[in-house]
Design an enzyme around this catalytic site. Structure first.
Site, short mmCIF file in Angstrom:
data_model
loop_
_atom_site.label_atom_id
_atom_site.label_comp_id
_atom_site.label_asym_id
_atom_site.label_seq_id
_atom_site.Cartn_x
_atom_site.Cartn_y
_atom_site.Cartn_z
N LYS A 187 0.84 -1.20 0.00
CA LYS A 187 0.00 0.00 0.00
C LYS A 187 0.88 1.24 0.00
O LYS A 187 1.68 1.45 0.91
CB LYS A 187 -0.92 0.05 1.23
CG LYS A 187 -1.95 1.17 1.16
CD LYS A 187 -2.57 1.48 2.50
CE LYS A 187 -1.86 2.59 3.23
NZ LYS A 187 -1.98 3.91 2.57
N GLU A 263 10.12 1.27 10.57
CA GLU A 263 11.13 2.29 10.34
C GLU A 263 10.42 3.62 10.58
O GLU A 263 9.63 4.07 9.76
CB GLU A 263 11.69 2.18 8.92
CG GLU A 263 13.07 2.79 8.77
CD GLU A 263 13.02 4.29 8.60
OE1 GLU A 263 13.22 4.99 9.63
OE2 GLU A 263 12.78 4.77 7.50
N CYS A 298 13.50 10.98 7.22
CA CYS A 298 13.52 10.58 8.64
C CYS A 298 14.92 10.63 9.23
O CYS A 298 15.09 10.89 10.43
CB CYS A 298 12.92 9.19 8.80
SG CYS A 298 13.74 7.92 7.80
N GLU A 398 9.72 15.53 15.79
CA GLU A 398 10.04 15.35 14.37
C GLU A 398 9.09 16.23 13.55
O GLU A 398 7.89 15.99 13.49
CB GLU A 398 9.87 13.89 13.94
CG GLU A 398 10.29 13.69 12.49
CD GLU A 398 10.07 12.28 11.98
OE1 GLU A 398 10.94 11.76 11.27
OE2 GLU A 398 9.01 11.70 12.29
#
Length: 494
Positions: A187, A263, A298, A398
């Site tokens: 997906k 992750e 990231c 983040e």
């Protein structure tokens, strides 16, 4: 670099895209989603979301293909041939795929073409080489027995790819999963479905894979929820936010205790000591790794910890570089930075800019929407640098955009303390001409990847992944194969 295929893309995008299940594109569903070009806010095209029964069909197709063993039963050499063919298909259609990535994601065309596409192709070659090299072992057990171990495919793998590297990170998951004989349901993000749709089209057209080995389902979070909670999915591999990663763990536990690889997010420190071996290179490399791809990475170094003796000089150079950045059309060679991928992310970044100001962080440059040239309708954010305390949200959360927090430190102990004062542990950088100190600090940093004197070194042969709230498990290298196989212990009575 080939020129972009914009005319081809405009024609291809006229048709609404659907999911791919059991070797065929399924009929349109009731729910559709318009994909927006982040450079100008215009509609690129539409995709049809998979319905609940489509998810079931995709999982059933993958389950049937796995149980029928058509892919597993193929010789390892033949499986490797198919993987290499996929790599060749990507190379032959780099311009098409990179054009779609730049259109849907907003990254520069040259970033998509030069950075994303080579590794997207090469990762299939790399894992083709692993199809016949994952060995078991004999175990020195007592008694009249032979005991040995074997690694076998885990089964049906649900793969969820993010929007920042929509095709590259999908390939990072597909290649090892297929190499080990698994079948997959993949997906993409609802914001960046097109490059993966085109990839599946090309694989279907040019590579002889058994039906049901690769299934593609389109949709937003609800589709991901169904996939991660599905009782007939054996494994989930997810790249995305830590918050969503937590939900996936709950879904895995509440369904069938499927294995999970995550992750997740990062807030990576970049520690620059006053004996940095090449100041100009460190400035240039650090700035580039932070602000390339619009800061939507990231593992980017979003916190610069700079020794107080070189702090002013280093920061002044960063500010000058940020001021010189040209935001603009991803297909314009003069552009240095494209738009943020989507409106929610754009709004989030600007909200964090406001938070930083309210917290008392000192805005050194940027901190605003870029409306120069023809950017007013797009999701452009100027490269932004805050001088911040490590307790502030702009230094802890983040943000996933072109927002950097810088801060000075006095000595090695303070640098390590500040670097590790984060819930994340994905990556870190150390710059020092003192080899002993560089290794000493690297070993103290609580991060899954540490780069000494050159931030951002990646290779298929090296594991990629973080510690703490940056995830579980590893991508790349032989380490990723552990999560796409099951270990069996087999006893034989003599």
């Amino acid at each position: 670099m080939e020129p972009p295929r914009l005319e081809w893309a405009a024609d291809w995008l006229k048709t609404s895209k659907t999911s791919f299940v059991d070797g065929a594109w399924i009929g349109p569903s009731a729910t559709s989603h318009e994909t927006i070009n982040p450079a100008n806010g215009r509609v690129l095209g539409s995709v049809r979301y998979a319905a609940t029964n489509d998810i079931d069909r995709a999982v059933d197709a993958a389950r049937a293909a796995f149980a029928g063993r058509t892919w597993q039963a193929m010789s390892r050499r033949e499986r490797a041939v198919r993987l290499r063919q996929i790599g060749e298909v990507v190379r032959a259609h780099c311009a098409e795929l990179a054009t779609l990535i730049a259109l849907e994601n907003g990254k520069l065309y040259r970033e998509a073409y030069d950075d994303d596409m080579p590794d997207t192709a090469d990762v299939f070659d790399y894992y083709a080489g692993w199809t016949d090299k994952l060995y078991g072992e004999t175990c020195p057990v007592d008694g009249d027995f032979i005991n040995y171990t074997a690694r076998v495919p885990v089964g049906v793998c649900g793969l969820i790819a993010p929007w920042n590297f929509p095709l590259l990170l999908a390939a990072w998951k597909l290649a090892p999963a297929l190499a080990m004989g698994n079948t997959v349901v993949i997906k993409p993000s609802e914001f960046t479905s097109y490059s993966l749709v085109r990839f599946v089209e090309l694989v279907q057209e040019h590579v002889d894979l058994p039906s049901g080995v690769i299934n593609l389902v389109l949709g937003a979070g609800a589709v991901g929820e169904m996939l991660t909670a599905h009782p007939r999915v054996d494994k989930i591999s997810f790249t995305g936010s830590t918050a969503v990663g937590r939900r996936i763990l709950h879904n895995a536990a509440d369904s069938n205790l499927k294995t999970v690889t995550l992750e997740l997010g990062g807030k990576s420190p970049n520690v620059i000591f006053d004996d940095v071996p090449d100041m100009d290179f460190a400035i240039d490399r650090s700035f580039t790794l932070m602000f390339a791809q619009k800061g939507e990475k990231c593992s980017e170094p979003t916190r610069f910890l700079i020794h107080e003796r070189i702090y002013e000089r280093f920061v002044a150079a960063l500010v000058a570089k940020a001021q010189a950045v040209v935001c603009g059309d991803p297909f314009d060679p003069a552009s240095d930075q494209g738009p943020q991928c989507n409106r929610p992310q754009f709004d989030k970044i600007l909200r964090y800019v406001d938070i930083g100001k309210a917290e008392g962080a000192r805005l050194l440059v940027g901190g605003e929407r870029d409306v120069s040239r023809s950017n007013a309708a797009g999701f452009f954010v100027r490269p932004t640098i805050f001088e911040a305390d490590n307790s502030m949200q702009v230094a802890r959360d983040e943000i996933f955009g072109p927002v950097l927090a810088v801060m000075p430190f006095r000595d090695e102990a303070e640098a390590v303390r500040l670097a590790n004062d984060t819930p994340y542990g994905l990556a870190a950088g150390v710059w020092s001409n003192d080899v002993a100190r560089a290794h000493r600090v690297a070993n103290q940093l609580d991060a899954g990847m540490v780069f000494i004197n050159r931030y951002g070194c990646y290779d298929f042969a090296s594991p990629f992944g973080g510690l703490k709230q940056s995830g579980w498990g590893k991508e790349m290298a032989s380490h990723s194969l552990e999560s796409y196989t099951k270990l069996k212990s087999i006893w034989v009575k003599l």
